[in-house]
Design a protein around this motif. Structure first.
Motif, PDB file in Angstrom:
ATOM      1  N   TYR A   1       0.836  -1.197   0.000  1.00 49.68           N
ATOM      2  CA  TYR A   1       0.000   0.000   0.000  1.00 49.68           C
ATOM      3  C   TYR A   1       0.878   1.258   0.000  1.00 49.68           C
ATOM      4  N   MET A   2       1.855   1.277   0.904  1.00 48.38           N
ATOM      5  CA  MET A   2       2.721   2.454   1.013  1.00 48.38           C
ATOM      6  C   MET A   2       3.547   2.639  -0.260  1.00 48.38           C
ATOM      7  N   TYR A   3       4.059   1.565  -0.803  1.00 47.02           N
ATOM      8  CA  TYR A   3       4.875   1.655  -2.014  1.00 47.02           C
ATOM      9  C   TYR A   3       4.031   2.170  -3.187  1.00 47.02           C
ATOM     10  N   ARG A   4       2.844   1.590  -3.373  1.00 46.92           N
ATOM     11  CA  ARG A   4       1.959   2.006  -4.478  1.00 46.92           C
ATOM     12  C   ARG A   4       1.582   3.480  -4.375  1.00 46.92           C
ATOM     13  N   ASN A   5       1.452   3.981  -3.160  1.00 47.06           N
ATOM     14  CA  ASN A   5       1.004   5.363  -2.958  1.00 47.06           C
ATOM     15  C   ASN A   5       2.154   6.347  -2.745  1.00 47.06           C
ATOM     16  N   GLY A   6       3.360   5.908  -3.019  1.00 49.80           N
ATOM     17  CA  GLY A   6       4.513   6.807  -2.925  1.00 49.80           C
ATOM     18  C   GLY A   6       4.917   7.166  -1.512  1.00 49.80           C
ATOM     19  N   LEU A   7       4.437   6.412  -0.526  1.00 50.07           N
ATOM     20  CA  LEU A   7       4.744   6.710   0.862  1.00 50.07           C
ATOM     21  C   LEU A   7       6.003   6.005   1.344  1.00 50.07           C
ATOM     22  N   TYR A   8       6.465   5.011   0.587  1.00 54.01           N
ATOM     23  CA  TYR A   8       7.667   4.268   0.965  1.00 54.01           C
ATOM     24  C   TYR A   8       8.444   3.958  -0.319  1.00 54.01           C
ATOM     25  N   PRO A   9       9.240   4.918  -0.787  1.00 48.75           N
ATOM     26  CA  PRO A   9       9.994   4.723  -2.032  1.00 48.75           C
ATOM     27  C   PRO A   9      11.234   3.860  -1.796  1.00 48.75           C
ATOM     28  N   SER A  10      11.017   2.595  -1.509  1.00 50.22           N
ATOM     29  CA  SER A  10      12.085   1.712  -1.043  1.00 50.22           C
ATOM     30  C   SER A  10      13.191   1.477  -2.063  1.00 50.22           C
ATOM     31  N   TYR A  11      12.929   1.714  -3.339  1.00 49.06           N
ATOM     32  CA  TYR A  11      13.956   1.506  -4.356  1.00 49.06           C
ATOM     33  C   TYR A  11      14.656   2.794  -4.768  1.00 49.06           C
ATOM     34  N   ASP A  12      14.346   3.886  -4.079  1.00 47.26           N
ATOM     35  CA  ASP A  12      14.972   5.183  -4.356  1.00 47.26           C
ATOM     36  C   ASP A  12      15.512   5.716  -3.025  1.00 47.26           C
ATOM     37  N   LEU A  13      16.784   5.402  -2.753  1.00 43.27           N
ATOM     38  CA  LEU A  13      17.373   5.738  -1.457  1.00 43.27           C
ATOM     39  C   LEU A  13      17.314   7.234  -1.175  1.00 43.27           C
ATOM     40  N   GLY A  14      17.558   8.056  -2.175  1.00 43.82           N
ATOM     41  CA  GLY A  14      17.507   9.505  -1.971  1.00 43.82           C
ATOM     42  C   GLY A  14      16.143   9.970  -1.507  1.00 43.82           C
ATOM     43  N   ARG A  15      15.085   9.499  -2.157  1.00 45.43           N
ATOM     44  CA  ARG A  15      13.716   9.860  -1.749  1.00 45.43           C
ATOM     45  C   ARG A  15      13.364   9.264  -0.397  1.00 45.43           C
ATOM     46  N   LEU A  16      13.817   8.034  -0.147  1.00 44.22           N
ATOM     47  CA  LEU A  16      13.551   7.377   1.134  1.00 44.22           C
ATOM     48  C   LEU A  16      14.138   8.201   2.278  1.00 44.22           C
ATOM     49  N   LEU A  17      15.382   8.611   2.132  1.00 41.86           N
ATOM     50  CA  LEU A  17      16.034   9.412   3.170  1.00 41.86           C
ATOM     51  C   LEU A  17      15.385  10.790   3.277  1.00 41.86           C
ATOM     52  N   GLY A  18      14.969  11.345   2.148  1.00 49.26           N
ATOM     53  CA  GLY A  18      14.263  12.630   2.170  1.00 49.26           C
ATOM     54  C   GLY A  18      12.953  12.537   2.934  1.00 49.26           C
ATOM     55  N   ASN A  19      12.221  11.445   2.730  1.00 51.43           N
ATOM     56  CA  ASN A  19      10.979  11.231   3.493  1.00 51.43           C
ATOM     57  C   ASN A  19      11.268  11.137   4.980  1.00 51.43           C
ATOM     58  N   ASP A  20      12.367  10.441   5.331  1.00 46.92           N
ATOM     59  CA  ASP A  20      12.741  10.332   6.745  1.00 46.92           C
ATOM     60  C   ASP A  20      12.933  11.711   7.358  1.00 46.92           C
ATOM     61  N   ILE A  21      13.675  12.544   6.671  1.00 47.20           N
ATOM     62  CA  ILE A  21      13.960  13.884   7.195  1.00 47.20           C
ATOM     63  C   ILE A  21      12.672  14.684   7.339  1.00 47.20           C
ATOM     64  N   GLU A  22      11.810  14.610   6.338  1.00 46.61           N
ATOM     65  CA  GLU A  22      10.539  15.342   6.408  1.00 46.61           C
ATOM     66  C   GLU A  22       9.704  14.873   7.601  1.00 46.61           C
ATOM     67  N   ASN A  23       9.599  13.564   7.788  1.00 46.92           N
ATOM     68  CA  ASN A  23       8.811  13.034   8.909  1.00 46.92           C
ATOM     69  C   ASN A  23       9.431  13.387  10.249  1.00 46.92           C
TER      70      ASN A  23
END
Length: 166
Positions: free
Chosen positions: A135-157
């Motif tokens: 669910y999270m992957y499909r909705n762009g909430l967990y970009p697990s294959y894009d480390l840059g976006r994943l880390l960016g989401n971490d910082i935002e949260n």
């Protein structure tokens, strides 16, 4: 053997850093959302101390993100849906903890009937984790294959959790 630049995090420690920041950010948000509802003053003080400890942890850990491989900063055009992301991340954390706890419990179980029940629950927990991850992957909430976006989401949260009032 060539010495690696120790100012850059290794991949495995970057992923552990991600897990720690994601988990503590959701936990901090939950504590802050619950703080006013806590009726007992002594318990409220324990919450307050826990909030401060998690804030301290996140502030320390966030300093390592610029040293992570693949880190590119945060894309401000990404319309991350805060509430959905929070609830989905909370469920993902719960499902991970459940799978880990059941796995450990199975290794401590001597009674076959209990082992069978725990194994059944573990398999259900794995499927539950798969559902929320997908669910999270499909909705762009967990970009697990894009480390840059994943880390960016971490910082935002983490920054959202740190800014929240309680």
């Amino acid at each position: 053997m060539e010495q690696q630049d120790r100012r850059t995090l290794a991949w495995h420690e970057t992923l552990e850093l991600h897990e720690l920041v994601a988990f503590q950010s959701v936990g901090l948000m939950k504590l802050k959302l619950s703080y006013r509802k806590v009726p007992d003053q002594e318990l409220k003080e324990i919450y307050r101390k826990s909030i401060h400890e998690l804030e301290h942890n996140l502030n320390e850990l966030l300093k390592f993100y610029p040293s992570a491989p693949g880190y590119q900063g945060r894309d401000d055009d990404d319309d991350f849906r805060e509430d959905v992301g929070f609830y989905a991340g909370d469920l993902l954390s719960l499902s991970k903890a459940l799978v880990r706890n059941l796995s450990v419990a199975i290794t401590e179980t001597a009674t076959p009937a209990l082992r069978n029940v725990l194994t059944k629950q573990l398999n259900a927990g794995i499927k539950g984790h798969e559902r929320i991850f997908n669910y999270m992957y499909r909705n762009g909430l967990y970009p697990s294959y894009d480390l840059g976006r994943l880390l960016g989401n971490d910082i935002e949260n983490a920054q959202k959790a740190l800014r929240m009032k309680y």
